[in-house]
Design a protein around this motif. Structure first.
Motif, PDB file in Angstrom:
ATOM      1  N   TYR A   1     -26.766  38.871   2.025  1.00 50.16           N
ATOM      2  CA  TYR A   1     -25.390  38.908   2.494  1.00 50.16           C
ATOM      3  C   TYR A   1     -24.714  40.142   1.929  1.00 50.16           C
ATOM      4  N   ASP A   2     -23.563  40.497   2.503  1.00 51.12           N
ATOM      5  CA  ASP A   2     -22.932  41.789   2.219  1.00 51.12           C
ATOM      6  C   ASP A   2     -22.128  41.774   0.910  1.00 51.12           C
ATOM      7  N   HIS A   3     -22.073  42.935   0.266  1.00 52.71           N
ATOM      8  CA  HIS A   3     -21.238  43.073  -0.931  1.00 52.71           C
ATOM      9  C   HIS A   3     -20.476  44.404  -0.890  1.00 52.71           C
ATOM     10  N   PRO A   4     -19.148  44.365  -0.898  1.00 53.31           N
ATOM     11  CA  PRO A   4     -18.379  45.610  -1.001  1.00 53.31           C
ATOM     12  C   PRO A   4     -18.377  46.129  -2.444  1.00 53.31           C
ATOM     13  N   PHE A   5     -18.978  47.284  -2.633  1.00 55.44           N
ATOM     14  CA  PHE A   5     -19.133  47.858  -3.966  1.00 55.44           C
ATOM     15  C   PHE A   5     -17.913  48.708  -4.312  1.00 55.44           C
TER      16      PHE A   5
ATOM     17  N   HIS B   1     -17.842  46.774  -9.496  1.00 52.94           N
ATOM     18  CA  HIS B   1     -18.130  45.380  -9.154  1.00 52.94           C
ATOM     19  C   HIS B   1     -18.053  45.159  -7.658  1.00 52.94           C
ATOM     20  N   CYS B   2     -18.562  44.015  -7.248  1.00 54.22           N
ATOM     21  CA  CYS B   2     -18.376  43.588  -5.870  1.00 54.22           C
ATOM     22  C   CYS B   2     -16.907  43.204  -5.730  1.00 54.22           C
ATOM     23  N   HIS B   3     -16.245  43.663  -4.628  1.00 57.35           N
ATOM     24  CA  HIS B   3     -14.823  43.336  -4.467  1.00 57.35           C
ATOM     25  C   HIS B   3     -14.589  42.018  -3.745  1.00 57.35           C
ATOM     26  N   ILE B   4     -15.652  41.264  -3.467  1.00 55.99           N
ATOM     27  CA  ILE B   4     -15.436  39.837  -3.223  1.00 55.99           C
ATOM     28  C   ILE B   4     -15.181  39.320  -4.636  1.00 55.99           C
ATOM     29  N   LEU B   5     -13.919  39.055  -4.946  1.00 59.88           N
ATOM     30  CA  LEU B   5     -13.566  38.861  -6.355  1.00 59.88           C
ATOM     31  C   LEU B   5     -14.280  37.652  -6.949  1.00 59.88           C
ATOM     32  N   ASP B   6     -14.608  36.678  -6.093  1.00 58.17           N
ATOM     33  CA  ASP B   6     -15.386  35.531  -6.565  1.00 58.17           C
ATOM     34  C   ASP B   6     -16.793  35.964  -6.992  1.00 58.17           C
ATOM     35  N   HIS B   7     -17.336  36.968  -6.313  1.00 56.75           N
ATOM     36  CA  HIS B   7     -18.661  37.472  -6.694  1.00 56.75           C
ATOM     37  C   HIS B   7     -18.598  38.214  -8.019  1.00 56.75           C
ATOM     38  N   ALA B   8     -17.515  38.924  -8.253  1.00 55.03           N
ATOM     39  CA  ALA B   8     -17.346  39.582  -9.552  1.00 55.03           C
ATOM     40  C   ALA B   8     -17.340  38.509 -10.646  1.00 55.03           C
TER      41      ALA B   8
ATOM     42  N   GLY C   1     -20.646  37.270 -11.630  1.00 55.19           N
ATOM     43  CA  GLY C   1     -21.486  38.180 -12.419  1.00 55.19           C
ATOM     44  C   GLY C   1     -21.797  39.525 -11.802  1.00 55.19           C
ATOM     45  N   MET C   2     -21.361  39.773 -10.542  1.00 51.67           N
ATOM     46  CA  MET C   2     -21.717  41.052  -9.930  1.00 51.67           C
ATOM     47  C   MET C   2     -20.726  42.134 -10.345  1.00 51.67           C
ATOM     48  N   MET C   3     -20.918  42.562 -11.575  1.00 50.76           N
ATOM     49  CA  MET C   3     -19.959  43.485 -12.192  1.00 50.76           C
ATOM     50  C   MET C   3     -20.685  44.210 -13.313  1.00 50.76           C
TER      51      MET C   3
END
Ligand code: C2O
Ligand code: CU
Length: 489
Positions: free
Chosen positions: A415-419, A469-476, A479-481
């Motif tokens: 799935y996509d992640h805005p970096f 980080h990923c700007h899906i803030l829930d993903h940040a 741990g995607m940070m």
């Protein structure tokens, strides 16, 4: 394997539940109180932006080189949905917060007071500020309830930016803490249409008007991203934007949602993208559909014309970021109406073919960084991360001021992640080997599932700790940070 199957199944369930919520929400009446500070350009029809115009921040400093404002985070009861009172988390009592409108080269001073019941900070998304002013938890201790902090920095670049908290950010942004920043450059092409800032977002509003808790659904909310059941344009449900045939508008669209991608077209009208995150791009790019990941911006040139229908509904289109191959129904976003006024004939009818000169960043001898965006399973505990570890276990990347790097960002998930990189603009070199059609400055870029993006970045002389980080803030949050330590040699 069992874990994977279970997550896929639950993912589908969650989507079904989300669609049901959207359907229940439906279109509502536009907001009733037009904001003050409406700057109606003579060529636009009466009240063209009165539904959506943002209230500008009051500049309390008479010095023309300085924009000095007071900003307060506080809960304000607002009517977002008809007949319901919602305790929105606001800056200065409005949703979005006040528009910070300044000129390139001016100094911005913000006296910030936290009247919330929990700590917060302000991050100036996209602006090249000194690290100590960046508002991330890496560089600033949180502003406690009742506390204050003064932010001060020079506005180095024109463009469309935004501000939002960087503590408990998914919840706080979702509750309404966001505002727009417009920095003008007197040297850019004279007339690119009349400015209209459109901040797109969503909010979880319950039947009694209360806010959906920011941590609703726990891990699932983090993993799938929390999409509020109410779509908002400048804090309004289904507002109206009016236009006159032939009178160009310049839309500065900001995706301020914590997790929702914004995809839309304007039926019967042509859109031309002229800019992105960091101001104008080198050449215009005609678009059928706009797609903005959370955090991204687009500047759009729209030359209104009479079409089969002069009043159309601009709808949110499901971007299918989980690549499930099935999309949900569109959702009404705002109304766009071309009025019956006589056509405006004094142009411009198109943006210039050359909008701006941007020198490509020279990458000879650049240091290479390889980042993989990952999902990892530790004893059944699924987290997101970078290079196989969640942010809690990551060590900072090291870099040196006044150097250039090439980052390869590989999305290994489905799935996509805005970096998003703090502090420094980058130039995208390619996505899966395909270079972009025009050069522009980016700070947030969507890396689609299983694709690889490469970008060049030059660190100017602003040492410090910067986040990415990923700007899906829930993903940040999941741990995607990571952190980038830019050091003096
Ligand atoms: Cu707009 Cu670290 O984010
Ligand atoms: Cu993500």
């Amino acid at each position: 394997m069992a874990q994977r199957m279970r997550t896929s199944f639950e993912r589908i369930l969650l989507c079904v539940a989300a669609f049901a919520l959207f359907a229940a929400c439906g279109p509502a009446k536009p907001g009733t109180t037009p904001d003050a500070g409406v700057i109606a350009a003579a060529r636009q029809p009466d009240g063209w932006d009165s539904d959506v115009a943002l209230k500008p921040a009051e500049d309390v400093n008479p010095d023309s080189r300085i924009v000095e404002i007071n900003l307060e985070a506080r809960v304000e009861n607002l009517q977002i949905k008809p007949g319901l009172t919602t305790p929105v988390w606001t800056y200065n009592g409005t949703l979005p917060g006040p528009l910070i409108h300044a000129k390139k080269g001016q100094r911005l001073i913000v006296h910030f007071t936290n009247h919330l019941a929990e700590p917060t900070t302000i991050h100036w998304h996209g602006l090249r500020v000194p690290a100590a002013m960046d508002g991330s938890e890496a560089m600033q201790s949180p502003v406690q309830p009742g506390g204050t902090f003064d932010y001060a920095f020079d506005l180095l670049d024109s463009g469309t930016y935004w501000y939002h908290p960087h503590i408990n950010s998914s919840a706080q942004v979702g509750y309404g803490l966001y505002g727009a920043i417009q920095v003008d450059d007197p040297d850019e092409p004279a007339d690119l249409g009349d400015d209209l800032v459109l901040m797109l977002s969503d909010m979880g509003i319950e039947a009694d008007g209360s806010l959906t808790p920011g941590d609703q659904s726990g891990w699932f909310g983090d993993y799938f991203g929390r999409q509020g059941n109410t779509l908002l344009v400048n804090g309004k449900v289904m507002p109206k934007v009016r236009a006159k045939a032939g009178a160009p508008q310049r839309w500065r669209v900001i995706n301020a949602a914590r997790a929702r991608f914004m995809k839309f077209s304007v039926p019967g009208q042509k859109l031309i993208r002229i800019g992105g995150d960091g101001g104008l791009m080198t050449a215009p790019q005609p678009l059928d559909v706009v797609l903005l990941a959370p955090g991204e911006r687009a500047e759009l040139f729209l030359l209104p014309k009479h079409a089969a229908q002069d009043s159309v509904t601009v709808q949110w289109i499901d971007p299918d970021i989980f690549h499930l191959g099935q999309v949900g129904p569109p959702i009404d976003l705002f109304q766009f109406e071309v009025t019956a006024d006589p056509e405006w004939k004094d142009g411009p009818t198109a943006p210039p073919a050359a909008l701006r000169t941007i020198d490509p960043i020279a990458t000879d001898g650049a240091v290479q960084q390889l980042l993989e965006l990952t999902e990892q399973n530790t004893n059944g505990n699924i987290t997101l991360g970078i290079n196989g570890v969640p942010s809690s276990q990551a060590t900072p990347l090291m870099a040196t001021v006044n150097t250039t790097e090439v980052w390869t960002v590989k999305n290994t998930t489905n799935y996509d992640h805005p970096f998003h990189l703090h502090g420094f603009f980058f130039q995208v070199l390619d996505l899966n080997g395909v270079p972009p059609s025009a050069t522009e400055w980016k700070d947030t870029f969507n890396v689609p599932a299983n694709k690889t993006m490469r970008f060049a970045v030059h660190y100017d002389n602003r040492p410090g700790m910067w986040m990415f980080h990923c700007h899906i803030l829930d993903h940040a949050d999941l741990g995607m940070m990571g952190m980038l330590h830019v050091m003096e040699p």
